[in-house]
Design an enzyme around this catalytic site. Structure first.
Site, short mmCIF file in Angstrom:
data_model
loop_
_atom_site.label_atom_id
_atom_site.label_comp_id
_atom_site.label_asym_id
_atom_site.label_seq_id
_atom_site.Cartn_x
_atom_site.Cartn_y
_atom_site.Cartn_z
N ASP A 247 0.85 -1.21 0.09
CA ASP A 247 -0.04 -0.07 0.07
C ASP A 247 0.73 1.28 -0.15
O ASP A 247 2.19 1.09 0.35
CB ASP A 247 -1.00 -0.06 1.06
C1 BGC Z 1 -4.77 3.57 -0.04
C2 BGC Z 1 -5.02 2.24 -1.18
C3 BGC Z 1 -4.69 3.15 -2.55
C4 BGC Z 1 -3.43 3.71 -2.41
C5 BGC Z 1 -3.08 4.60 -3.68
C6 BGC Z 1 -3.56 4.40 0.08
O1 BGC Z 1 -3.77 5.38 0.84
O2 BGC Z 1 -4.91 2.67 1.08
O3 BGC Z 1 -6.18 1.78 -1.14
O4 BGC Z 1 -4.77 2.16 -3.39
O5 BGC Z 1 -3.25 4.91 -1.38
O6 BGC Z 1 -3.99 5.66 -3.81
#
Ligand code: BGC
Length: 727
Positions: A247
């Site tokens: 993530d």
């Molecule tokens: C989120 C993810 C997301 C990523 C990219 C993170 O803050 O938890 O679900 O895909 O950001 O935007």
């Protein structure tokens, strides 16, 4: 002159593993290090020298997120990145319709292709453990089987376009507020039976090419580099051959990232939402720090080669695939898909005296109330925020549907609502346009409601912080902005009050008994107003079913009744231990155990027609552990409209030596019937449906003995029973 032989990795007739090995053998250490981490907010480099293109990811999961700048979160301001906003995944799950899940994934994949994205950061399948989780709207509800049956076709549909899925957030990311600090403590049984099955199905049946690690920790190890979850379970037991993507900012340590299963590092030193260190890419845990350890001989290239193999496999599946089509953006077919999914997932929760559908012939005046009638919901909520080419708002959709009928549609705001209403430069409501205080707004709505034939309130939550939005949880289950007082006041003066709840999750409705109808309208994307209007006037007969238990109050939820949320701080507030004391008793499993009647049960959803389900037959009363049993029922549409019903099959296991839930969903099928039509519906169960996770021996074990099968149309409406024994 001899013709140069085409290298194997470029030969698309060659088996993919040969191409991988061939490309790997040609890569330098620098090239290998480069492909396993980001080069911009959402992309990682390919290998230019070998003709392997850059790799582009994008959120996910409800549409293709607008482009942001190379190294900033700000929108890039492109003119070609408006998309179709599909319904949020809770709505898809509420459709209980795997066919539409495939259509969803495929349509989204086509949009991604047109936008040049190779991986969609989704779908999300974290289990709804508490209604406070700010991100439940992005997930598929509380039940592992339902989520599994929806995620598999979504992934297959998406990947059929040559766009990788990245199923997230693996795993135990069940609340948002302290997602970076939470260390989850959970029994192996709950992990295996509740929190992992949807991921497992996505991997084993959906053949997902990507999995995103979660921010939180399990057994004190961050889930983006967690030995048990990634090495042992995902890659070991499940034989996942795709990439584990961090993530955004979920990696924290080079050695752990190297050894504990992370393959592609993104977003380090960002929070994935708003802030980020500039040009930090070379300093990523799996960039120069990793290279140095290899050069110094402290790490071999064994792990590196495994990661690069996975990345190359991903390239050959996506960027290097000659089979993938160009895709479409905002096509009619995609709008049609978004509309159908929305219509299929809207849930009619309550409908006293059949107040819905609106009787157009006998209606003069409809009063629409509520900020959510005029507020954009495709914008906000965090990383799933979209730039929709259009979003039909509820009020506009209803007006458009009623145009030409002579019915007057009036509007009153009713409550102040969101006074910020701004996300990423987009104003999502007309909040500041109406500065009048709450009592004035209520009085206005009440005055207008007195002579309306129907009062339709579009209320609930929105995508602001501390509502249905990433990064925080709700602080309580109550509706914001004093909506309760508004609803009570309107219900006093009009008997045909319809509350359309716009939210991704359950909210408290203390006035539930005082309004005529309640419709769960979710966040349903581009075609919101059209879809809601079609259900309200009866062009479409609602057939959605709740994918979670709708508790009366927070304390009816296990996580809260047992005081386990948000957990206990330790180490100078660095880590918060969240112990899932309820074990497998999540959602209806807890409500059943406690004999606690929810406001609306899991699987509940009404129709404008009626169905009779009868004559349960099973083909096998003595079933071998590795056998199956098929249940058949006759479903008849006994009303006067076409409609769809979801036949739900639950099983009670009478095992006395193992703790067993009162019942568990083991199969379902949605069936559409014309008035008077009847059809046999068969559901077959076996395998896991007969097993539980045995903590003592650490494996799946068949529970031998007697079972009762319960069949009906909601978890609290299961009139048909049959018994069978597993031997
Ligand atoms: C989120 C993810 C997301 C990523 C990219 C993170 O803050 O938890 O679900 O895909 O950001 O935007």
């Amino acid at each position: 002159m001899a013709i140069a032989q085409r290298p194997v990795y470029l030969d698309d007739k060659a088996p993919i593993e040969q191409r991988v090995e061939d490309a790997l053998a040609r890569m330098t250490l620098d090239e290998k290090i480069a492909v396993i981490h980001a080069q911009s907010k959402f992309s990682s480099p390919g290998v230019k020298r070998l003709g392997l293109p850059d790799f582009w990811t994008d959120d996910g999961p409800h549409g293709v997120r607008p482009d942001v700048l190379w190294d900033e979160w700000e929108q890039a301001g492109q003119t070609n990145d408006s998309c179709v906003a599909f319904p949020a995944l809770t709505c898809l799950a509420a459709s209980w319709n795997p066919v539409l899940a495939e259509l969803y994934g495929r349509s989204l994949g086509e949009e991604a292709r047109y936008r040049g994205k190779d991986m969609i950061l989704g779908p999300g399948v974290n289990i709804n453990r508490t209604p406070l989780n700010g991100r439940n709207f992005e997930y598929m509800g509380e039940d592992p089987l339902l989520a599994s049956r929806i995620v598999v076709p979504y992934v297959k549909g998406l990947q059929s376009t040559g766009t990788a899925a990245c199923v997230k957030h693996f795993c135990l990311n069940n609340d948002e507020e302290y997602r970076h600090q939470v260390n989850v403590i959970v029994s192996d049984r709950a992990l295996r039976e509740i929190y992992l099955p949807a991921f497992e199905a996505a991997v084993k049946e959906g053949h997902a090419w990507g999995i995103m690690g979660a921010y939180n920790s399990y057994k004190n190890q961050h889930n983006c580099h967690n030995d048990i979850l990634l090495n042992q379970i995902l890659k070991g037991e499940w034989k996942f051959d795709g990439v584990v993507v961090s993530d955004w900012g979920g990696a924290h340590d080079t050695e752990q990232a190297v050894k504990n299963g992370l393959d592609m590092e993104f977003g380090s030193w960002t929070d994935g939402l708003a802030w980020g260190t500039s040009n930090a890419y070379d300093s990523y845990y799996m960039a120069l720090p990793y290279k140095r350890l290899i050069e110094q001989g402290q790490l071999s290239t064994r792990e590196l080669d495994d990661k690069v193999r996975r990345v190359l496999r991903l390239f050959f599946r996506t960027t290097m695939s000659k089979n993938r089509a160009q895709g479409f953006l905002c096509s009619e077919a995609h709008y049609d898909a978004a509309l159908r999914i929305a219509q299929d997932g809207i849930v009619l929760l309550q409908n006293k005296q059949n107040v819905l559908p609106i009787q157009l012939d006998h209606t003069r005046r409809i009063l629409v109330v509520g900020e959510n009638a005029i507020k954009m919901m495709t914008v906000g909520g965090g990383s799933s925020s979209l730039k929709a080419q259009h979003e039909i708002l509820p009020l506009d959709g209803l007006k458009a549907r009623l145009a030409g009928t002579g019915i007057e549609v009036d509007y009153a705001r009713g409550y102040v609502g969101d006074t910020t209403g701004n996300y990423n430069g987009v104003t999502t409501g007309q909040s500041l346009a109406d500065p009048r205080p709450a009592d004035v707004l209520i009085a206005e709505a009440v005055a207008k409601a007195k002579d309306a034939d129907y009062v339709i309130i579009f209320g609930g939550l929105n995508k602001s912080d501390y509502q249905d939005a990433e990064g925080h949880d709700r602080k309580h289950m109550d509706m914001p902005y004093g909506q309760d007082a508004l609803v009570e006041a309107l219900a006093r003066v009009n008997k045909n009050v319809v509350f359309v709840n716009i939210s991704g999750d359950a909210v408290a409705m203390p006035w539930r008994g005082k309004v005529a109808a309640i419709v769960q309208g979710w966040f349903i994307g581009s075609e919101t107003g059209k879809a809601l209007a079609s259900v309200l006037v009866g062009d479409v007969n609602p057939s959605g079913k709740l994918p979670f238990t709708w508790p009366e109050k927070l304390n009816d939820v296990a996580a809260h009744a047992l005081g386990t949320y948000p957990g206990t701080w330790r180490e100078g507030n660095k880590t918060i231990d969240e112990e899932y004391k309820e074990g497998i008793y999540v959602g209806y499993r807890w409500a059943d155990k406690q004999k606690r009647k929810p406001a609306f049960a899991f699987g509940h959803g009404l129709s404008y027609t009626t169905f009779a389900v009868s004559n349960l037959r099973i083909d096998n009363r003595e079933v071998a552990a590795d056998g199956t049993v098929t249940a058949t029922v006759t479903v008849k549409n006994t009303g006067s409209r076409a409609g769809a019903e979801v036949i739900q099959l639950y099983v009670s296991d009478h095992n006395k030596t193992v703790d067993m839930p009162v019942k568990e969903l083991r199969g379902f099928q949605k069936v559409t019937l014309q008035p008077g039509e009847s059809r046999d519906v068969s559901i077959t169960i076996g395998g896991r449906a007969f097993q539980y996770w045995d903590e003592t021996n650490g494996g799946w074990k068949t529970s031998l003995g007697k079972r009762t099968m319960l069949v009906g149309t909601a978890s609290d409406n299961l009139p048909l029973k049959a018994t069978f024994t597993v031997r």
